[in-house]
Design a protein around this motif. Structure first.
Motif, short mmCIF file in Angstrom:
data_model
loop_
_atom_site.label_atom_id
_atom_site.label_comp_id
_atom_site.label_asym_id
_atom_site.label_seq_id
_atom_site.Cartn_x
_atom_site.Cartn_y
_atom_site.Cartn_z
N HIS A 18 0.66 -1.11 0.11
CA HIS A 18 -0.04 -0.19 0.05
C HIS A 18 0.89 1.14 0.07
CE1 HIS A 18 -3.46 2.46 0.61
NE2 HIS A 18 -2.94 3.04 1.53
N ALA A 19 0.60 2.06 -0.76
CA ALA A 19 1.40 3.46 -0.94
C ALA A 19 0.50 4.49 -1.46
CB ALA A 19 2.54 3.05 -1.93
N ASP A 20 0.97 5.74 -1.52
CA ASP A 20 0.61 6.84 -2.20
C ASP A 20 1.09 7.01 -3.58
OD1 ASP A 20 3.08 7.54 -1.89
OD2 ASP A 20 2.44 9.12 -0.32
N ILE A 89 4.26 2.65 -13.74
CA ILE A 89 4.09 3.99 -14.24
C ILE A 89 2.89 4.24 -15.20
CG2 ILE A 89 5.34 5.54 -16.06
CD1 ILE A 89 6.84 5.36 -13.47
N GLY A 90 2.28 3.14 -15.85
CA GLY A 90 1.09 3.28 -16.30
C GLY A 90 -0.14 3.70 -15.27
N PHE A 91 0.04 2.70 -14.12
CA PHE A 91 -1.02 3.00 -13.13
C PHE A 91 -0.85 4.37 -12.43
CE2 PHE A 91 -1.78 2.77 -8.27
CZ PHE A 91 -3.03 2.33 -8.55
N VAL A 92 0.14 4.99 -12.38
CA VAL A 92 0.42 6.46 -11.45
C VAL A 92 -0.06 7.32 -12.75
CG1 VAL A 92 2.31 7.81 -11.06
CG2 VAL A 92 2.19 5.59 -10.13
N ARG A 94 -2.44 7.45 -14.55
CA ARG A 94 -3.88 7.72 -14.58
C ARG A 94 -4.24 8.60 -13.36
NH1 ARG A 94 -4.32 1.70 -14.99
NH2 ARG A 94 -5.23 1.71 -12.92
N ASN A 95 -3.42 8.95 -12.53
CA ASN A 95 -3.64 9.73 -11.47
C ASN A 95 -4.95 9.60 -10.72
OD1 ASN A 95 -2.37 11.75 -9.85
ND2 ASN A 95 -3.32 13.40 -11.21
N GLU A 96 -5.39 8.38 -10.25
CA GLU A 96 -6.45 8.29 -9.66
C GLU A 96 -6.34 8.21 -7.98
OE1 GLU A 96 -7.66 4.22 -11.25
OE2 GLU A 96 -8.20 4.98 -13.26
N LEU A 97 -7.43 8.38 -7.46
CA LEU A 97 -7.17 8.68 -6.01
C LEU A 97 -7.11 7.44 -5.20
CD1 LEU A 97 -9.73 11.52 -5.29
CD2 LEU A 97 -7.35 11.51 -5.61
N SER A 98 -7.78 6.28 -5.99
CA SER A 98 -7.41 5.06 -5.22
C SER A 98 -7.65 4.04 -6.52
CB SER A 98 -8.73 4.58 -4.24
OG SER A 98 -10.02 4.55 -5.14
N GLY A 99 -7.20 2.97 -6.19
CA GLY A 99 -7.16 1.77 -7.19
C GLY A 99 -5.94 0.84 -6.92
N SER A 100 -5.77 -0.16 -7.85
CA SER A 100 -4.60 -1.10 -7.59
C SER A 100 -4.21 -1.78 -8.90
CB SER A 100 -5.15 -2.42 -6.71
OG SER A 100 -6.18 -3.06 -7.16
N VAL A 101 -3.08 -2.23 -8.82
CA VAL A 101 -2.61 -3.20 -10.12
C VAL A 101 -2.00 -4.22 -9.27
CG1 VAL A 101 -0.25 -1.84 -10.00
CG2 VAL A 101 -1.10 -2.95 -12.05
N ILE A 102 -2.21 -5.66 -10.03
CA ILE A 102 -1.32 -6.82 -9.49
C ILE A 102 -0.27 -7.01 -10.39
CG2 ILE A 102 -1.96 -9.21 -9.20
CD1 ILE A 102 -4.71 -8.52 -8.51
N LEU A 103 0.92 -7.44 -9.81
CA LEU A 103 1.84 -7.81 -10.50
C LEU A 103 2.07 -9.32 -10.68
CD1 LEU A 103 4.29 -4.68 -8.98
CD2 LEU A 103 2.85 -4.71 -11.12
N GLU A 104 2.08 -9.92 -11.78
CA GLU A 104 2.35 -11.45 -11.56
C GLU A 104 3.20 -11.70 -12.85
OE1 GLU A 104 -1.58 -13.68 -10.51
OE2 GLU A 104 -2.18 -12.05 -12.00
N ASN A 105 3.81 -12.84 -12.73
CA ASN A 105 4.60 -13.22 -13.73
C ASN A 105 4.41 -14.80 -14.58
OD1 ASN A 105 6.64 -11.49 -12.80
ND2 ASN A 105 6.99 -12.89 -11.02
N GLY A 106 3.04 -14.91 -14.09
CA GLY A 106 2.32 -16.01 -14.96
C GLY A 106 3.11 -17.21 -14.72
N VAL A 117 -3.33 1.90 -3.76
CA VAL A 117 -3.37 3.40 -3.60
C VAL A 117 -4.75 3.56 -2.97
CG1 VAL A 117 -3.13 5.80 -4.47
CG2 VAL A 117 -1.73 4.06 -5.34
N GLY A 118 -5.03 4.25 -1.75
CA GLY A 118 -6.09 4.80 -1.33
C GLY A 118 -7.14 3.72 -0.91
N GLU A 119 -6.90 2.42 -0.88
CA GLU A 119 -7.76 1.50 -0.46
C GLU A 119 -7.80 1.09 0.95
OE1 GLU A 119 -6.72 -1.72 -3.36
OE2 GLU A 119 -8.35 -0.69 -4.93
#
Length: 131
Positions: A18-20, A89-92, A94-106, A117-119
């Motif tokens: 979790h981060a800003d 970088i793509g997630f940032v 978008r400049n959204e107040l809250s949201g998430s991205v999942i990092l997976e390698n398959g 962010v913000g959750e």
């Protein structure tokens, strides 16, 4: 600030970061530095809130995740680190107040890393909240 928590589960284990937006950008820079070969290991976490330590290491094999000596270790190839940096970088951007991205390698049976962010607030990352 980055807060890290390992959430083990039989069905859906997860590492939660979790981060800003500034913290997510810093994580992207760390991953980019690993991808460029400027470093081979990085430590992510915060002393302000009791969180888990996440050690990110560049290795030649497929991405793996393990708990070693009370720290979480995330093993990535340079290509994986570059891909995750790009996703962040793509997630940032978008400049959204809250949201998430999942990092997976398959990779079969991997533990995904969810960057939010913000959750959650920092109280979520105390020992009592995670037990």
């Amino acid at each position: 600030m980055l807060s890290v928590a390992h959430m083990p589960s039989d069905f859906h284990p997860l590492v939660l970061i979790h981060a800003d937006l500034v913290g997510v950008t810093e994580l992207a820079k760390i991953l980019d530095s690993l991808a460029d070969g400027k470093s081979t290991e990085a430590l992510v976490g915060s002393n302000e809130v009791k969180t888990a330590a996440l050690v990110i290491q560049v290795v030649e094999c497929e991405g793996l995740f393990a708990e070693v000596d009370d720290a979480l270790h995330w093993y990535l190839t340079k290509e994986m680190a570059a891909n995750h940096a790009s996703d962040l970088i793509g997630f940032v951007s978008r400049n959204e107040l809250s949201g998430s991205v999942i990092l997976e390698n398959g990779i079969l049976d991997e533990t995904p890393i969810k960057v939010t962010v913000g959750e959650f607030d920092d109280a979520f990352f105390t020992d009592s909240a995670l037990q």
